[in-house]
Design a protein around this motif. Structure first.
Motif, short mmCIF file in Angstrom:
data_model
loop_
_atom_site.label_atom_id
_atom_site.label_comp_id
_atom_site.label_asym_id
_atom_site.label_seq_id
_atom_site.Cartn_x
_atom_site.Cartn_y
_atom_site.Cartn_z
N ARG A 63 27.68 -34.66 -13.86
CA ARG A 63 27.17 -34.30 -12.54
C ARG A 63 25.89 -35.11 -12.36
O ARG A 63 24.84 -34.78 -12.92
CB ARG A 63 26.86 -32.82 -12.45
CG ARG A 63 26.41 -32.39 -11.03
CD ARG A 63 25.73 -31.04 -11.06
NE ARG A 63 26.63 -30.00 -11.54
CZ ARG A 63 26.20 -28.86 -12.08
NH1 ARG A 63 24.91 -28.65 -12.26
NH2 ARG A 63 27.07 -27.95 -12.48
N GLY A 64 26.00 -36.19 -11.62
CA GLY A 64 24.89 -37.13 -11.56
C GLY A 64 24.74 -37.81 -12.90
O GLY A 64 25.67 -38.43 -13.40
N ASP A 65 23.55 -37.70 -13.50
CA ASP A 65 23.34 -38.33 -14.81
C ASP A 65 23.37 -37.30 -15.94
O ASP A 65 22.92 -37.58 -17.05
CB ASP A 65 22.00 -39.07 -14.82
CG ASP A 65 20.82 -38.15 -14.52
OD1 ASP A 65 21.06 -36.99 -14.10
OD2 ASP A 65 19.67 -38.58 -14.71
N ARG A 66 23.92 -36.10 -15.66
CA ARG A 66 23.94 -35.05 -16.66
C ARG A 66 25.38 -34.69 -17.06
O ARG A 66 26.28 -34.66 -16.21
CB ARG A 66 23.23 -33.80 -16.15
CG ARG A 66 21.71 -33.96 -16.11
CD ARG A 66 21.08 -32.72 -15.53
NE ARG A 66 19.63 -32.71 -15.75
CZ ARG A 66 18.83 -31.78 -15.27
NH1 ARG A 66 19.30 -30.78 -14.56
NH2 ARG A 66 17.52 -31.84 -15.52
N VAL A 67 25.53 -34.36 -18.33
CA VAL A 67 26.84 -33.94 -18.82
C VAL A 67 27.06 -32.48 -18.44
O VAL A 67 26.19 -31.63 -18.63
CB VAL A 67 26.94 -34.11 -20.35
CG1 VAL A 67 28.28 -33.62 -20.86
CG2 VAL A 67 26.70 -35.56 -20.74
#
Length: 243
Positions: A63-67
């Protein structure tokens, strides 16, 4: 003429019984897996080989730059369902060897801990297997003949801001077609923050109650000691109540 009738009835019953036996043998023979004519070691090895096999399936959802979710396994195979000495045609089990599932939430996004382990696991496995006929990403198209998913062994971890809040280890997990119940065998639930552990021969995830259910004898362990009991419900936030 009257004395012949009992003999005729007996012959009819014998013929009927023989017909039923022949029909049953024909049905059983139809479910037996075909065997190659060769009897060489190579032929025997080919006969026992799984229908599908691939090494190292992995998936990471972002989600965006997050897991958000992650899945990995050493191997994926599908095998025909066995019934006694026979392999049933058209019914298969899917096996993930050394499976590891990770679920992430972040408080600065006002995330809460997930309420449904079943939905999280299903989302991960759909991402790995793929959707039928969709052409979407996934290592395999969903296999309609698969009746049961088996993860052996399996580790499930839930993280909040990168800190583990729940960890589950099990020698195997079995997920049915309806995904309403996940059976974890020889399992241990752990709250890493408090060092609390609950161990049992079987721990089930119930999608309806959205909790783990332990109906067998279990061992509860904490830094202050341990106890044995039977019948417990555990939430994903590690809240407990009698079952």
């Amino acid at each position: 003429m009257m004395t012949d009738r009992p003999w005729k009835r007996a012959w009819f019953l014998w013929l009927l019984l023989a017909g039923i036996v022949v029909l049953m043998l024909w049905v059983v023979a139809g479910y037996r897996s075909p065997r190659p004519l060769e009897t060489t070691p190579e032929a025997k090895q080919a006969e026992s080989r799984p229908a599908h096999q691939v090494g190292g399936p992995t998936l990471t959802e972002m989600r965006g730059d997050r897991v958000v979710r992650a899945f990995s396994a050493r191997e994926f195979t599908t095998r025909r369902r066995s019934f006694m000495a026979f392999q049933v045609k058209g019914i298969e089990d899917a096996w993930f060897q050394d499976a590891h599932l990770k679920i992430y939430r972040y408080t600065d996004n006002q995330d809460k801990l997930p309420e449904s382990l079943g939905e999280e696991v299903e989302a991960l496995l759909k991402g790995v297997i793929g959707k039928p006929g969709s052409g979407e990403s996934g290592m395999f198209m969903a296999l309609p003949r698969v009746m049961q998913l088996i993860l052996e062994p399996v580790t499930v971890e839930i993280f909040l801001d990168k800190s583990a809040v729940l960890r589950l280890h099990a020698s195997s997990a079995r997920i049915g077609k309806d995904r309403q119940r996940i059976e974890f065998h020889q399992a241990e639930l752990e709250n890493p923050k408090t060092s609390q552990k609950i161990t049992s021969g079987r721990i089930d995830w119930n999608e309806t109650s959205r909790s783990f259910e332990i109906r067998e004898r279990y061992r509860a362990e904490s830094p202050s000691g341990h106890a044995f009991a039977r019948g417990l419900r555990v939430g994903l936030d590690f809240s407990v109540s009698p079952l």
